[in-house]
Structures are given as structure tokens and as C-alpha cells.
Design an enzyme around this catalytic site. Structure first.
Site, PDB file in Angstrom:
ATOM      1  N   ARG A  15      -1.898  14.968 -12.711  1.00 32.34           N
ATOM      2  CA  ARG A  15      -3.031  14.533 -11.882  1.00 32.34           C
ATOM      3  C   ARG A  15      -3.241  15.524 -10.737  1.00 32.34           C
ATOM      4  NH1 ARG A  15      -2.113   9.406  -9.010  1.00 32.34           N
ATOM      5  NH2 ARG A  15      -3.981  10.218  -8.057  1.00 32.34           N
ATOM      6  N   CYS A  20      -1.537   6.384  -7.843  1.00 32.97           N
ATOM      7  CA  CYS A  20      -0.097   6.268  -7.592  1.00 32.97           C
ATOM      8  C   CYS A  20       0.213   5.009  -6.778  1.00 32.97           C
ATOM      9  CB  CYS A  20       0.396   7.499  -6.830  1.00 32.97           C
ATOM     10  SG  CYS A  20       0.447   8.953  -7.879  1.00 32.97           S
ATOM     11  N   LYS A  34      -6.043  19.433  -3.976  1.00 38.14           N
ATOM     12  CA  LYS A  34      -6.449  18.192  -4.674  1.00 38.14           C
ATOM     13  C   LYS A  34      -7.096  17.227  -3.689  1.00 38.14           C
ATOM     14  CE  LYS A  34      -3.409  14.696  -5.418  1.00 38.14           C
ATOM     15  NZ  LYS A  34      -3.888  13.384  -4.954  1.00 38.14           N
ATOM     16  N   ASN A  35      -6.429  16.994  -2.544  1.00 43.49           N
ATOM     17  CA  ASN A  35      -6.895  15.950  -1.634  1.00 43.49           C
ATOM     18  C   ASN A  35      -8.152  16.346  -0.866  1.00 43.49           C
ATOM     19  OD1 ASN A  35      -4.934  14.346  -2.630  1.00 43.49           O
ATOM     20  ND2 ASN A  35      -3.517  14.627  -0.927  1.00 43.49           N
ATOM     21  N   ARG A  70      -1.093  -0.019  -0.847  1.00 41.51           N
ATOM     22  CA  ARG A  70      -2.046   0.928  -0.254  1.00 41.51           C
ATOM     23  C   ARG A  70      -3.357   0.207   0.042  1.00 41.51           C
ATOM     24  NH1 ARG A  70      -1.481   6.396  -3.596  1.00 41.51           N
ATOM     25  NH2 ARG A  70      -2.429   7.302  -1.738  1.00 41.51           N
ATOM     26  N   ASP A  86       3.870  13.617   1.542  1.00 41.37           N
ATOM     27  CA  ASP A  86       3.727  14.083   0.159  1.00 41.37           C
ATOM     28  C   ASP A  86       4.744  15.150  -0.202  1.00 41.37           C
ATOM     29  OD1 ASP A  86       0.089  13.841   0.005  1.00 41.37           O
ATOM     30  OD2 ASP A  86       1.686  12.360  -0.047  1.00 41.37           O
TER      31      ASP A  86
HETATM   32  C1  EPZ Z   1      -3.903  10.145   1.284  1.00 43.82           C
HETATM   33  O1  EPZ Z   1      -3.721   8.836   0.792  1.00 43.82           O
HETATM   34  C2  EPZ Z   1      -3.435  11.065   0.184  1.00 43.82           C
HETATM   35  N1  EPZ Z   1      -4.279  10.863  -0.991  1.00 43.82           N
HETATM   36  C3  EPZ Z   1      -1.980  10.780  -0.144  1.00 43.82           C
HETATM   37  O2  EPZ Z   1      -1.581  11.768  -1.077  1.00 43.82           O
HETATM   38  C4  EPZ Z   1      -1.133  10.948   1.106  1.00 43.82           C
HETATM   39  O3  EPZ Z   1       0.177  10.538   0.815  1.00 43.82           O
HETATM   40  C5  EPZ Z   1      -1.707  10.098   2.248  1.00 43.82           C
HETATM   41  O4  EPZ Z   1      -3.097  10.392   2.446  1.00 43.82           O
HETATM   42  C6  EPZ Z   1      -0.984  10.372   3.568  1.00 43.82           C
HETATM   43  O5  EPZ Z   1      -1.127  11.727   3.899  1.00 43.82           O
HETATM   44  C7  EPZ Z   1      -5.485  11.465  -1.020  1.00 43.82           C
HETATM   45  O6  EPZ Z   1      -5.872  12.160  -0.089  1.00 43.82           O
HETATM   46  C8  EPZ Z   1      -6.305  11.247  -2.265  1.00 43.82           C
HETATM   47  P1  EPZ Z   1      -3.641   6.906   4.238  1.00 43.82           P
HETATM   48  P2  EPZ Z   1      -4.387   7.605   1.597  1.00 43.82           P
HETATM   49  O7  EPZ Z   1      -4.871   6.081   4.214  1.00 43.82           O
HETATM   50  O8  EPZ Z   1      -5.696   8.040   2.146  1.00 43.82           O
HETATM   51  C9  EPZ Z   1      -1.960   2.721   5.712  1.00 43.82           C
HETATM   52  C10 EPZ Z   1      -0.753  12.621  -3.050  1.00 43.82           C
HETATM   53  O9  EPZ Z   1       0.419  12.672  -3.398  1.00 43.82           O
HETATM   54  N2  EPZ Z   1      -3.344   2.253   5.512  1.00 43.82           N
HETATM   55  O10 EPZ Z   1      -3.583   8.084   5.154  1.00 43.82           O
HETATM   56  O11 EPZ Z   1      -4.336   6.415   0.718  1.00 43.82           O
HETATM   57  C11 EPZ Z   1      -1.278   3.058   4.399  1.00 43.82           C
HETATM   58  O12 EPZ Z   1      -0.701   1.913   3.825  1.00 43.82           O
HETATM   59  C12 EPZ Z   1      -1.268  11.365  -2.416  1.00 43.82           C
HETATM   60  O13 EPZ Z   1      -1.572  13.580  -3.101  1.00 43.82           O
HETATM   61  C13 EPZ Z   1      -3.689   0.959   5.906  1.00 43.82           C
HETATM   62  O14 EPZ Z   1      -2.854   0.193   6.385  1.00 43.82           O
HETATM   63  O15 EPZ Z   1      -3.350   7.435   2.770  1.00 43.82           O
HETATM   64  C14 EPZ Z   1      -0.250   4.067   4.831  1.00 43.82           C
HETATM   65  O16 EPZ Z   1       0.894   3.408   5.326  1.00 43.82           O
HETATM   66  C15 EPZ Z   1      -0.246  10.254  -2.497  1.00 43.82           C
HETATM   67  N3  EPZ Z   1      -4.975   0.550   5.735  1.00 43.82           N
HETATM   68  C16 EPZ Z   1      -0.920   4.809   5.981  1.00 43.82           C
HETATM   69  O17 EPZ Z   1      -1.988   3.960   6.421  1.00 43.82           O
HETATM   70  C17 EPZ Z   1      -5.938   1.371   5.208  1.00 43.82           C
HETATM   71  O18 EPZ Z   1      -7.102   0.940   5.097  1.00 43.82           O
HETATM   72  C18 EPZ Z   1      -1.521   6.150   5.595  1.00 43.82           C
HETATM   73  O19 EPZ Z   1      -2.376   5.956   4.487  1.00 43.82           O
HETATM   74  C19 EPZ Z   1      -5.565   2.676   4.812  1.00 43.82           C
HETATM   75  C20 EPZ Z   1      -4.264   3.100   4.981  1.00 43.82           C
END
Ligand code: EPZ
Length: 421
Positions: free
Chosen positions: A400, A117, A22-23, A122, A307
């Protein structure tokens, strides 16, 4: 509203084939916007996030054809807008990748903030930091992000992320691949889907190196041509089935996996007592359902994935002894499912970033609600093991990200039905 009804207690036997990731799909499909030509993408999972994304691309003018199950032909040569349909954008999280792709191709984008989600706050400040570093003027409010070229125009730059972010790494790659000059992303995410996106873009003529390390280098090219690319198997879908067999007991061959991607997950389930046999593109998992406690700390890849937090928590809830589960990516992720598990008899004490899980001999069926994608998957695993019937509501979250979940679990011997009110 639809729900799952699960009668617990059946061990899982047979084989299951994992769908495309998916991702990776939700990053690669928007990336097709960068290509003037036909992209044939294989192993595309048939899940609602993908269907919504393809609707958004078609609405922007892309020609989308479904060639065969899991095979999508996209031609984004004639895109007519850089303002994706806000209602569709708000239905999913990864729609924010449209920002990077539209900015990269058309040097402008007007995209509503995403939905999806909401198990944690986020933010997208790192995405915005990247766009600004590439020379974009960023006008954002609580509803939209509007990107236009700054006074100096758009060009490659060095960007050091303040936090390891999958989304920001993807979005900056998408924005940079057609810009003049070189872009270097430091402190980049290393997830398999980052590597998959880089491989897709390079197949279409991009020059990206270092994907999968913490430094990704992108040398801008004039344009990308069409081609064919197959999406990697879904590490988290596979991990979910491994956890289900570990908890329910059984003997299952999980096909279409990349064992290397699964090591962070199988090592922990092995500590708990599950047995694994690795093949080139499959893993056999065996368990008698009696698990031992363990300690897990979630980490960005190659650590134990956040995840999989909810799914392994169910295994801990049934394991002998006391387990500790520490979340280092999204602190509030526990709240999406621990209360629901407690209503089934689980004993989980949340203390800040750590959950102390005291294993129970049995969980009892109950009516529970999915609050996000992976929390919902964990409730399904709990239902497979619980005594009696479990009703899982809000299953749109689950659908999803899990293709043909009921069909795949039924084929493994689970007693699960999808009930549409
Ligand atoms: C991706 O989300 C995945 N989604 C998530 O999977 C997954 O949990 C996550 O990566 C971590 O592996 C998709 O790929 C569509 P991040 P993403 O940016 O990109 C902070 C699922 O279940 N952060 O790596 O949103 C954030 O708050 C979903 O398939 C900032 O502070 O995650 C978090 O604490 C749920 N500022 C950490 O970084 C930003 O601009 C990691 O978030 C971006 C992120």
C-alpha cells in the site's frame, strides 16, 4: 496470497531513489476535485493506495491520464457524483479526504467510512468537528458520513483542534479552500505533507498561509485553476531505508530526499551508531550493523514520527543494551509487529505506552505476518538481518505504501523475492 522470502545477512550497498510521499499523494489527489481544470501531478508513487484513489476519482467522473511514470493528469471539471464507490473507499484509510474535497467543491458529500491500517482506534471526530464548524449538517453512522449545508450555509470559521490530527487538518483545508470568508485551524498538524498540500492548493490559486505551523489560515477563493505540481519525497519511505542500512550494515546513498524532513529520524539512528552525510537532495548512510541502545519517544512532526516506530524498534532489537521506545500517538501500535519480532528472537517487553527492548546478537528467520503497513516494513528489515530465511505474509499491507520495494532492495544487494501462491 503473495509473500516475501528474504535470506538475511547481506549488507546493503549502492543507491536507492525515494518515491513521492504516500501521505502527501493521498491528500493532493482528492484535492484535485476542487479544481476546474487540468492538474498535472508529478512524483506520484505507484502504490495501491494511490491506484485505488485514482479509481475512485475516475468513478466520480474525473478524467485521469497517465502521462509518464509518476506523472498523472487529472481533470475534475465534470464530476458527476458526490457519493464515492463504497467498496473502493473501504479499501484504504485516506479515502476520508473525499469528504472534505467534495464538501468544499459541491457543498455535499456521502462517503463510506474508510478502511486501511487498523493498528489503533482511529476516530474522525475532529474531522466532523471541522465540517460542522464550517456550517455543514453532519449525519453519520457506523457506515457512512453524509454532509449537507446547514441552515446558514457553508462559510469559513475558526476551528481549534482538540488533538493534533493530520487527517483533520487536511480535511478541513480541503473543505474550506473554496468557502467564503476565512478559516483558521488552530492546533494544526505540521507534517511535511500538510505543507505539500497547501503548496499544491496555492499553486492552483488558493490562499493558504501558516501550513507547517500550528495555525493554518485559509482565505476562501471563488475557484481554483489547473496547473502542475510535484509531490515531495516520502519521509517515511526514506526513513525505512535508513533504518534498514543501520540494522543490516552497509553504505547506501538515499536519493530524492529533503534532509530537513529527515533530521528527526537521522538524529536517533546517529545516536545508535549509524553515520550520515547530508547533500542537497540526498543522504548517505553508513553502518557496520553494530548499534548502541537509545531512547525514542514518538511525537507529531517535527518529533520522531510514529510511522517509524516499528522500523527503529528492529534496530533496537539488535542494538547493544536496553532501549526504550515510547509511543505518544497510537498507544496500541506495538501490537502490530512485536509478537512477530519475538518469534524471530527479539526481546521486547511492552508496558503501556513504552516498549523495553533488550538487544540481541542475532534474530532468526521465521514465517511472520504483516498486520499493517509500517509493521510489515519492519518485518522486512528484520528479515534482511536475520539468520536464515524469513517469510513475510500479508504483504498487501506493505505494498500500500512502498513502491517497488523488492526491486529497490534487490538493487542494494538484498536477497528478497516476491512469491505469488
Ligand atoms: C496520518 O493518519 C497518517 N496517514 C498516518 O500514517 C500517521 O501515522 C498519522 O497521520 C500520524 O502522523 C495518512 O496521512 C494517510 P492523525 P491520521 O489524525 O490522519 C487521534 C502510515 O503508516 N485522532 O494525525 O489518521 C488519533 O486517534 C499511516 O502512512 C482523534 O482522536 O492520523 C491519533 O491518536 C499510518 N480524532 C492522533 O489523533 C480525529 O478525528 C493522530 O491521528 C483524528 C485523529
Amino acid at each position: 496470497m503473495a509473500r516475501y522470502e528474504i535470506c538475511g545477512g547481506n549488507p546493503l550497498q549502492g543507491s536507492v531513489t525515494i518515491s513521492g510521499a504516500k501521505n502527501a499523494a493521498v491528500a493532493i489527489l482528492p484535492a484535485a476535485l476542487l479544481v476546474k481544470g487540468k492538474c498535472r501531478v508529478e512524483n506520484v508513487p505507484d502504490i495501491s493506495d494511490v491506484r485505488i484513489l485514482l479509481d475512485i476519482l475516475a468513478d466520480l467522473g474525473a478524467d485521469i491520464r497517465y502521462e509518464a511514470p509518476g506523472v498523472v493528469l487529472l481533470d475534475c471539471t465534470n464530476i458527476v457524483s458526490t457519493h464515492p464507490n463504497p467498496e473502493l473507499v473501504r479499501k484504504m484509510r485516506a479515502s476520508y479526504y473525499l469528504m472534505g474535497a467534495l464538501l468544499g467543491r459541491f457543498h455535499k458529500a456521502n462517503v463510506a467510512l474508510p478502511g486501511g491500517c487498523n493498528f489503533a482506534s482511529r476516530p474522525i471526530d475532529q474531522h466532523i468537528k471541522g465540517f460542522a464548524a464550517l456550517g455543514a449538517d453532519v449525519d453519520e453512522n457506523e457506515d457512512y458520513v453524509n454532509l449537507t449545508p446547514g441552515p446558514g450555509g457553508l462559510q469559513g470559521n475558526r476551528i481549534s483542534l482538540d488533538v493534533v490530527s493530520v487527517g483533520a487538518t487536511v480535511n478541513i483545508m480541503l473543505a474550506a479552500v473554496l468557502l467564503p470568508g476565512q478559516t483558521v485551524i488552530e492546533n494544526a498538524a505540521k507534517e511535511p505533507h500538510i505543507v505539500d498540500l497547501a503548496n499544491f492548493l496555492n499553486t492552483m490559486g488558493a490562499h493558504i498561509s501558516g501550513a507547517g505551523t500550528d495555525t493554518v489560515k485559509i482565505r476562501g477563493v471563488e475557484s481554483l485553476q489547473g496547473g502542475t505540481y510535484g509531490i515531495i519525497p516520502d519521509q517515511i519511505e526514506a526513513g525505512t531505508y535508513l533504518a534498514a542500512v543501520a540494522a543490516a550494515g552497509g553504505n547506501v546513498l538515499v536519493r530524492n530526499v529533503i534532509p530537513k524532513h529527515m533530521e528527526c529520524i537521522t538524529s536517533k539512528l546517529e545516536e545508535m551508531g549509524a553515520k550520515f552525510i547530508n547533500y542537497d537532495d540526498a543522504i548517505r548512510v553508513q553502518s557496520d550493523g553494530r548499534l548502541q541502545h537509545t531512547t525514542v519517544k514518538t511525537r507529531p512532526y517535527p518529533g520522531f514520527p510514529t510511522d517509524m516506530q516499528a522500523q527503529i524498534c528492529v534496530c533496537m532489537a539488535l542494538a547493544e543494551g536496553i532501549s526504550r521506545l515510547t509511543e505518544s500517538v497510537y498507544e496500541t501500535r506495538f501490537f502490530g509487529y512485536c509478537t512477530e519480532l519475538a518469534s524471530m528472537g527479539a526481546d521486547i517487553l511492552i508496558n503501556g505506552k513504552t516498549a523495553i527492548v533488550t538487544g540481541q546478537k542475532q534474530l532468526k528467520g521465521a514465517t511472520v505476518r504483516a498486520h499493517d503497513l509500517r509493521a510489515g516494513a519492519a518485518l522486512v528489515i528484520a528479515g534482511l538481518v536475520a539468520e536464515g530465511t524469513t517469510r513475510v505474509e500479508n504483504i498487501h499491507f506493505i505494498e500500500r505504501g512502498y513502491e517497488r520495494l523488492v526491486e529497490k532492495l534487490t538493487a542494494l544487494g538484498a536477497d528478497i523475492r516476491r512469491i505469488e501462491d
